[in-house]
Scaffold this motif. Structure first.
Motif, PDB file in Angstrom:
ATOM      1  N   PHE A  24       0.831  -1.204   0.000  1.00 40.02           N
ATOM      2  CA  PHE A  24       0.000   0.000   0.000  1.00 40.02           C
ATOM      3  C   PHE A  24       0.870   1.260   0.000  1.00 40.02           C
ATOM      4  CE2 PHE A  24      -1.929   3.410   2.527  1.00 40.02           C
ATOM      5  CZ  PHE A  24      -3.013   3.711   1.727  1.00 40.02           C
ATOM      6  N   PHE A  25       1.830   1.330   0.921  1.00 34.31           N
ATOM      7  CA  PHE A  25       2.664   2.531   1.003  1.00 34.31           C
ATOM      8  C   PHE A  25       3.585   2.687  -0.208  1.00 34.31           C
ATOM      9  CE2 PHE A  25       1.419   2.422   5.501  1.00 34.31           C
ATOM     10  CZ  PHE A  25       0.956   3.720   5.612  1.00 34.31           C
ATOM     11  N   SER A  26       3.971   1.582  -0.813  1.00 36.18           N
ATOM     12  CA  SER A  26       4.755   1.667  -2.046  1.00 36.18           C
ATOM     13  C   SER A  26       3.917   2.279  -3.162  1.00 36.18           C
ATOM     14  CB  SER A  26       5.257   0.286  -2.470  1.00 36.18           C
ATOM     15  OG  SER A  26       6.181  -0.205  -1.538  1.00 36.18           O
ATOM     16  N   GLY A  27       2.666   1.860  -3.253  1.00 43.40           N
ATOM     17  CA  GLY A  27       1.762   2.429  -4.261  1.00 43.40           C
ATOM     18  C   GLY A  27       1.543   3.918  -4.040  1.00 43.40           C
ATOM     19  N   VAL A  28       1.357   4.315  -2.793  1.00 42.27           N
ATOM     20  CA  VAL A  28       1.201   5.739  -2.470  1.00 42.27           C
ATOM     21  C   VAL A  28       2.463   6.495  -2.847  1.00 42.27           C
ATOM     22  CG1 VAL A  28       0.948   7.384  -0.565  1.00 42.27           C
ATOM     23  CG2 VAL A  28      -0.535   5.374  -0.672  1.00 42.27           C
ATOM     24  N   ASN A  29       3.614   5.927  -2.542  1.00 42.46           N
ATOM     25  CA  ASN A  29       4.890   6.565  -2.870  1.00 42.46           C
ATOM     26  C   ASN A  29       5.056   6.744  -4.375  1.00 42.46           C
ATOM     27  OD1 ASN A  29       7.427   7.693  -2.376  1.00 42.46           O
ATOM     28  ND2 ASN A  29       8.437   5.707  -2.587  1.00 42.46           N
ATOM     29  N   VAL A  30       4.692   5.737  -5.146  1.00 35.32           N
ATOM     30  CA  VAL A  30       4.781   5.827  -6.604  1.00 35.32           C
ATOM     31  C   VAL A  30       3.848   6.923  -7.119  1.00 35.32           C
ATOM     32  CG1 VAL A  30       4.227   4.625  -8.762  1.00 35.32           C
ATOM     33  CG2 VAL A  30       5.562   3.475  -6.993  1.00 35.32           C
ATOM     34  N   ALA A  31       2.627   6.960  -6.604  1.00 34.38           N
ATOM     35  CA  ALA A  31       1.668   7.983  -7.033  1.00 34.38           C
ATOM     36  C   ALA A  31       2.182   9.386  -6.711  1.00 34.38           C
ATOM     37  CB  ALA A  31       0.316   7.743  -6.374  1.00 34.38           C
ATOM     38  N   LEU A  32       2.726   9.578  -5.530  1.00 29.45           N
ATOM     39  CA  LEU A  32       3.278  10.883  -5.152  1.00 29.45           C
ATOM     40  C   LEU A  32       4.483  11.254  -6.015  1.00 29.45           C
ATOM     41  CD1 LEU A  32       3.015  10.766  -1.256  1.00 29.45           C
ATOM     42  CD2 LEU A  32       1.652  12.142  -2.833  1.00 29.45           C
ATOM     43  N   SER A  33       5.319  10.275  -6.331  1.00 31.60           N
ATOM     44  CA  SER A  33       6.484  10.542  -7.179  1.00 31.60           C
ATOM     45  C   SER A  33       6.057  10.976  -8.576  1.00 31.60           C
ATOM     46  CB  SER A  33       7.363   9.293  -7.276  1.00 31.60           C
ATOM     47  OG  SER A  33       7.930   8.997  -6.031  1.00 31.60           O
ATOM     48  N   ILE A  34       5.055  10.327  -9.125  1.00 34.77           N
ATOM     49  CA  ILE A  34       4.553  10.695 -10.451  1.00 34.77           C
ATOM     50  C   ILE A  34       4.004  12.121 -10.422  1.00 34.77           C
ATOM     51  CG2 ILE A  34       2.725  10.217 -12.139  1.00 34.77           C
ATOM     52  CD1 ILE A  34       3.191   7.224 -11.515  1.00 34.77           C
ATOM     53  N   THR A  35       3.231  12.453  -9.397  1.00 37.16           N
ATOM     54  CA  THR A  35       2.663  13.799  -9.269  1.00 37.16           C
ATOM     55  C   THR A  35       3.768  14.838  -9.160  1.00 37.16           C
ATOM     56  OG1 THR A  35       0.704  12.902  -8.190  1.00 37.16           O
ATOM     57  CG2 THR A  35       1.129  15.247  -7.897  1.00 37.16           C
ATOM     58  N   ARG A  36       4.776  14.570  -8.333  1.00 34.44           N
ATOM     59  CA  ARG A  36       5.896  15.507  -8.190  1.00 34.44           C
ATOM     60  C   ARG A  36       6.654  15.671  -9.501  1.00 34.44           C
ATOM     61  NH1 ARG A  36       8.670  12.762  -3.817  1.00 34.44           N
ATOM     62  NH2 ARG A  36       6.804  12.249  -2.710  1.00 34.44           N
ATOM     63  N   HIS A  37       6.845  14.573 -10.216  1.00 31.79           N
ATOM     64  CA  HIS A  37       7.553  14.639 -11.493  1.00 31.79           C
ATOM     65  C   HIS A  37       6.783  15.493 -12.498  1.00 31.79           C
ATOM     66  CE1 HIS A  37      10.036  13.452 -14.842  1.00 31.79           C
ATOM     67  NE2 HIS A  37       8.960  13.069 -15.501  1.00 31.79           N
ATOM     68  N   GLU A  38       5.463  15.314 -12.576  1.00 28.39           N
ATOM     69  CA  GLU A  38       4.643  16.104 -13.495  1.00 28.39           C
ATOM     70  C   GLU A  38       4.700  17.589 -13.134  1.00 28.39           C
ATOM     71  OE1 GLU A  38       0.774  14.351 -13.280  1.00 28.39           O
ATOM     72  OE2 GLU A  38       1.308  12.706 -14.632  1.00 28.39           O
ATOM     73  N   THR A  39       4.627  17.898 -11.848  1.00 26.48           N
ATOM     74  CA  THR A  39       4.688  19.289 -11.404  1.00 26.48           C
ATOM     75  C   THR A  39       6.041  19.898 -11.736  1.00 26.48           C
ATOM     76  OG1 THR A  39       3.145  18.809  -9.604  1.00 26.48           O
ATOM     77  CG2 THR A  39       4.481  20.807  -9.395  1.00 26.48           C
ATOM     78  N   THR A  40       7.108  19.175 -11.485  1.00 24.16           N
ATOM     79  CA  THR A  40       8.450  19.671 -11.781  1.00 24.16           C
ATOM     80  C   THR A  40       8.632  19.890 -13.274  1.00 24.16           C
ATOM     81  OG1 THR A  40       9.326  18.485  -9.860  1.00 24.16           O
ATOM     82  CG2 THR A  40      10.912  19.158 -11.523  1.00 24.16           C
ATOM     83  N   THR A  41       8.124  18.981 -14.074  1.00 28.72           N
ATOM     84  CA  THR A  41       8.229  19.113 -15.529  1.00 28.72           C
ATOM     85  C   THR A  41       7.479  20.345 -16.012  1.00 28.72           C
ATOM     86  OG1 THR A  41       8.434  16.721 -15.778  1.00 28.72           O
ATOM     87  CG2 THR A  41       7.781  17.964 -17.730  1.00 28.72           C
ATOM     88  N   GLN A  42       6.287  20.573 -15.498  1.00 25.82           N
ATOM     89  CA  GLN A  42       5.522  21.751 -15.888  1.00 25.82           C
ATOM     90  C   GLN A  42       6.238  23.031 -15.478  1.00 25.82           C
ATOM     91  OE1 GLN A  42       1.670  21.136 -14.134  1.00 25.82           O
ATOM     92  NE2 GLN A  42       0.962  19.855 -15.817  1.00 25.82           N
ATOM     93  N   GLU A  43       6.831  23.040 -14.298  1.00 24.24           N
ATOM     94  CA  GLU A  43       7.566  24.227 -13.842  1.00 24.24           C
ATOM     95  C   GLU A  43       8.781  24.484 -14.737  1.00 24.24           C
ATOM     96  OE1 GLU A  43       8.462  23.431  -9.756  1.00 24.24           O
ATOM     97  OE2 GLU A  43       6.421  23.888  -9.096  1.00 24.24           O
ATOM     98  N   ARG A  44       9.469  23.443 -15.134  1.00 23.00           N
ATOM     99  CA  ARG A  44      10.630  23.607 -16.019  1.00 23.00           C
ATOM    100  C   ARG A  44      10.222  24.177 -17.371  1.00 23.00           C
ATOM    101  NH1 ARG A  44      14.007  18.038 -14.947  1.00 23.00           N
ATOM    102  NH2 ARG A  44      14.751  18.611 -12.881  1.00 23.00           N
ATOM    103  N   VAL A  45       9.125  23.673 -17.915  1.00 18.67           N
ATOM    104  CA  VAL A  45       8.643  24.163 -19.210  1.00 18.67           C
ATOM    105  C   VAL A  45       8.227  25.626 -19.100  1.00 18.67           C
ATOM    106  CG1 VAL A  45       6.775  23.925 -20.906  1.00 18.67           C
ATOM    107  CG2 VAL A  45       7.974  21.905 -20.085  1.00 18.67           C
TER     108      VAL A  45
END
Length: 115
Positions: A24-45
């Protein structure tokens, strides 16, 4: 469903519970990592686009001061070709600029509400 696990030894049931918690916590961690990656990518663009816009504005102002603003199409072609990942660059002349300096080229007219 729980009944079939009651006959298992305590250590096995404990291992299953721990495995479920870790999963369960691994799945939550993966979901949070994906969200952070998308946010960081948008900020870079956004930062990239803002940097290009600032550079173009500064360069066009310098060209106006130097009297070479007539060469702006050459300048925008260079920016377009040399900026990897840049899909579009537009120079939009507002009404006040048109009133003061005359109409620009047709591609400098506003194309949408954002312009």
């Amino acid at each position: 469903m729980i009944e079939k696990y009651r006959g298992l030894p305590f250590a096995t049931r404990l291992a299953l519970v721990i495995a479920l918690i870790v999963t369960f916590f691994s799945g939550v961690n993966v979901a949070l990592s994906i969200t952070r990656h998308e946010t960081t990518t948008q900020e870079r663009v956004q930062n990239f686009a803002a940097g290009i816009a600032e550079s173009v504005l500064s360069s066009l102002n310098a060209m106006m001061i130097q009297g070479t603003i007539g060469d702006r199409q050459v300048f925008t072609d260079i920016i377009r070709k040399s900026s990897r990942g840049l899909e579009e660059i537009r120079i939009v002349r507002g009404d006040s600029v048109n009133q003061q300096y005359g109409e620009g080229s047709p591609d400098e007219a506003p194309k949408d509400d954002l312009d």
